[in-house]
Design a protein around this motif. Structure first.
Motif, PDB file in Angstrom:
ATOM      1  N   GLU A 138     127.722 102.576 116.417  1.00  0.00           N
ATOM      2  CA  GLU A 138     127.239 102.454 117.063  1.00  0.00           C
ATOM      3  C   GLU A 138     126.261 101.440 117.949  1.00  0.00           C
ATOM      4  O   GLU A 138     126.742 101.036 118.872  1.00  0.00           O
ATOM      5  CB  GLU A 138     126.972 104.349 117.501  1.00  0.00           C
ATOM      6  N   ARG A 139     125.565 100.973 117.337  1.00  0.00           N
ATOM      7  CA  ARG A 139     124.938  99.979 117.834  1.00  0.00           C
ATOM      8  C   ARG A 139     125.469  98.322 117.736  1.00  0.00           C
ATOM      9  O   ARG A 139     125.406  97.358 119.058  1.00  0.00           O
ATOM     10  CB  ARG A 139     123.870  99.414 116.558  1.00  0.00           C
ATOM     11  N   GLN A 140     126.922  98.450 116.799  1.00  0.00           N
ATOM     12  CA  GLN A 140     127.492  97.357 116.564  1.00  0.00           C
ATOM     13  C   GLN A 140     129.101  97.253 117.433  1.00  0.00           C
ATOM     14  O   GLN A 140     129.083  96.379 118.213  1.00  0.00           O
ATOM     15  CB  GLN A 140     127.972  96.918 115.432  1.00  0.00           C
ATOM     16  N   ARG A 141     129.413  98.734 117.797  1.00  0.00           N
ATOM     17  CA  ARG A 141     130.564  98.989 118.803  1.00  0.00           C
ATOM     18  C   ARG A 141     130.759  98.217 119.891  1.00  0.00           C
ATOM     19  O   ARG A 141     131.044  97.691 120.156  1.00  0.00           O
ATOM     20  CB  ARG A 141     131.334 100.624 118.518  1.00  0.00           C
ATOM     21  N   GLU A 142     128.860  98.023 120.508  1.00  0.00           N
ATOM     22  CA  GLU A 142     128.893  97.756 122.139  1.00  0.00           C
ATOM     23  C   GLU A 142     129.372  96.311 121.802  1.00  0.00           C
ATOM     24  O   GLU A 142     129.660  96.065 123.015  1.00  0.00           O
ATOM     25  CB  GLU A 142     127.613  98.220 122.596  1.00  0.00           C
ATOM     26  N   THR A 143     128.999  95.902 121.292  1.00  0.00           N
ATOM     27  CA  THR A 143     128.151  94.075 121.034  1.00  0.00           C
ATOM     28  C   THR A 143     130.416  93.478 120.366  1.00  0.00           C
ATOM     29  O   THR A 143     131.275  92.781 121.483  1.00  0.00           O
ATOM     30  CB  THR A 143     127.899  93.562 119.661  1.00  0.00           C
ATOM     31  N   ILE A 144     130.834  94.545 120.269  1.00  0.00           N
ATOM     32  CA  ILE A 144     132.189  94.086 119.902  1.00  0.00           C
ATOM     33  C   ILE A 144     133.043  94.990 120.436  1.00  0.00           C
ATOM     34  O   ILE A 144     134.395  93.481 121.593  1.00  0.00           O
ATOM     35  CB  ILE A 144     132.824  94.923 118.722  1.00  0.00           C
ATOM     36  N   MET A 145     132.570  95.707 121.893  1.00  0.00           N
ATOM     37  CA  MET A 145     133.102  96.203 123.250  1.00  0.00           C
ATOM     38  C   MET A 145     132.955  95.117 123.801  1.00  0.00           C
ATOM     39  O   MET A 145     134.499  94.641 124.938  1.00  0.00           O
ATOM     40  CB  MET A 145     133.264  97.733 122.870  1.00  0.00           C
ATOM     41  N   ARG A 146     132.611  95.079 123.818  1.00  0.00           N
ATOM     42  CA  ARG A 146     131.936  94.126 124.877  1.00  0.00           C
ATOM     43  C   ARG A 146     132.875  92.817 124.702  1.00  0.00           C
ATOM     44  O   ARG A 146     133.417  91.932 125.999  1.00  0.00           O
ATOM     45  CB  ARG A 146     130.296  93.635 124.957  1.00  0.00           C
ATOM     46  N   ALA A 147     132.277  91.841 124.092  1.00  0.00           N
ATOM     47  CA  ALA A 147     133.210  90.798 123.146  1.00  0.00           C
ATOM     48  C   ALA A 147     134.866  91.301 123.905  1.00  0.00           C
ATOM     49  O   ALA A 147     135.836  89.632 123.938  1.00  0.00           O
ATOM     50  CB  ALA A 147     133.352  90.461 121.785  1.00  0.00           C
ATOM     51  N   TYR A 148     135.157  91.977 123.044  1.00  0.00           N
ATOM     52  CA  TYR A 148     136.798  92.476 122.867  1.00  0.00           C
ATOM     53  C   TYR A 148     137.755  92.326 124.128  1.00  0.00           C
ATOM     54  O   TYR A 148     138.290  91.483 124.827  1.00  0.00           O
ATOM     55  CB  TYR A 148     137.463  93.760 122.704  1.00  0.00           C
ATOM     56  N   ARG A 149     136.612  92.708 125.650  1.00  0.00           N
ATOM     57  CA  ARG A 149     136.627  93.241 126.551  1.00  0.00           C
ATOM     58  C   ARG A 149     137.261  91.936 127.833  1.00  0.00           C
ATOM     59  O   ARG A 149     138.245  91.545 128.526  1.00  0.00           O
ATOM     60  CB  ARG A 149     136.038  94.292 127.390  1.00  0.00           C
ATOM     61  N   GLU A 150     135.665  90.931 127.363  1.00  0.00           N
ATOM     62  CA  GLU A 150     135.739  89.578 128.419  1.00  0.00           C
ATOM     63  C   GLU A 150     137.050  88.988 127.355  1.00  0.00           C
ATOM     64  O   GLU A 150     137.448  87.540 127.518  1.00  0.00           O
ATOM     65  CB  GLU A 150     134.271  89.368 128.119  1.00  0.00           C
ATOM     66  N   ALA A 151     136.730  88.606 126.086  1.00  0.00           N
ATOM     67  CA  ALA A 151     138.058  87.928 125.518  1.00  0.00           C
ATOM     68  C   ALA A 151     139.792  88.230 125.688  1.00  0.00           C
ATOM     69  O   ALA A 151     140.468  87.043 125.904  1.00  0.00           O
ATOM     70  CB  ALA A 151     138.232  87.382 123.744  1.00  0.00           C
ATOM     71  N   GLY A 152     139.850  89.538 126.035  1.00  0.00           N
ATOM     72  CA  GLY A 152     141.847  90.166 126.792  1.00  0.00           C
ATOM     73  C   GLY A 152     142.482  90.360 125.000  1.00  0.00           C
ATOM     74  O   GLY A 152     141.420  89.863 124.000  1.00  0.00           O
ATOM     75  N   PRO A 153     143.802  91.491 125.319  1.00  0.00           N
ATOM     76  CA  PRO A 153     144.182  91.801 124.109  1.00  0.00           C
ATOM     77  C   PRO A 153     144.614  90.529 122.842  1.00  0.00           C
ATOM     78  O   PRO A 153     144.774  90.372 121.780  1.00  0.00           O
ATOM     79  CB  PRO A 153     145.425  92.308 124.619  1.00  0.00           C
ATOM     80  N   THR A 154     145.041  89.265 123.995  1.00  0.00           N
ATOM     81  CA  THR A 154     145.532  87.964 123.268  1.00  0.00           C
ATOM     82  C   THR A 154     144.924  87.516 122.617  1.00  0.00           C
ATOM     83  O   THR A 154     145.263  87.254 121.429  1.00  0.00           O
ATOM     84  CB  THR A 154     146.455  87.103 124.361  1.00  0.00           C
TER      85      THR A 154
END
Length: 189
Positions: A138-154
């Motif tokens: 859960e601690r690392q999930r937030e970091t990954i989710m933020r990065a993925y959201r900022e970067a976008g699906p492509t």
């Protein structure tokens, strides 16, 4: 615009200057040494900051990243054999023993003999181990989710392709096992 400014503009995603011919090798700019060094920097800093959020909790428990890796992969594959875990972690039996023994003694991981081969040791997280692995995730999930959201699906798909490209054949095969195996979340006490 000079060559240095062209390179900076391309990095930002800007188009070529109006009326200018396309920059030769534009699609290969990411292969230049400065870009490859930047990729290396990104990997170092990304890993440092990604692991830092979990490291705080691990330190409180007198554990390290090796403990986290064991908890992660045993949690991903309940019933994993010690041999398979050794292959995934690419460490010696002695190194794994130093990490696994305290996890078993402290009630985070349980070892059971294999059904068909009693010499085989199967590993699973206990409820306590699953709860710790979940807190770390859960601690690392937030970091990954933020990065993925900022970067976008492509970009996310591009990231996955790059990471697979960094792996050797053996690691890609081990990853495929993790991706293909159904996750039942089963735990043994």
């Amino acid at each position: 615009m000079n060559a240095e400014a062209d390179t900076a503009a391309l990095r930002r995603g800007a188009a070529e200057p109006q009326g200018a011919a396309p920059v030769a090798g534009r699609n290969l700019l990411f292969l230049r040494e400065e870009e490859l060094r930047l990729a290396q920097d990104l990997l170092f800093f990304g890993y440092r900051d990604f692991t830092a959020v979990a490291d705080q909790l691990l330190v409180e428990l007198n554990m390290g990243r090796a403990h986290h890796r064991v908890l992660h992969f045993v949690g991903r594959r309940p019933g994993i054999t010690v041999g398979d875990l050794l292959a995934i972690l690419s460490i010696t039996k002695q190194s794994l023993g130093r990490v696994l023994q305290p996890l078993v003694e402290d009630g985070y991981v349980v070892q059971t003999p294999g059904a068909s081969d009693r010499r085989q040791r199967l590993l699973a997280l206990t409820d306590k181990g699953a709860a710790l692995e979940r807190r770390l995730f859960e601690r690392q999930r937030e970091t990954i989710m933020r990065a993925y959201r900022e970067a976008g699906p492509t970009a996310v798909e591009g990231f996955r392709r790059v990471m697979r490209g960094l792996m050797g054949n053996e690691a890609r095969g081990l990853l495929k096992l993790l991706e293909d195996e159904p996750q039942d979340g089963g735990r043994r006490r």
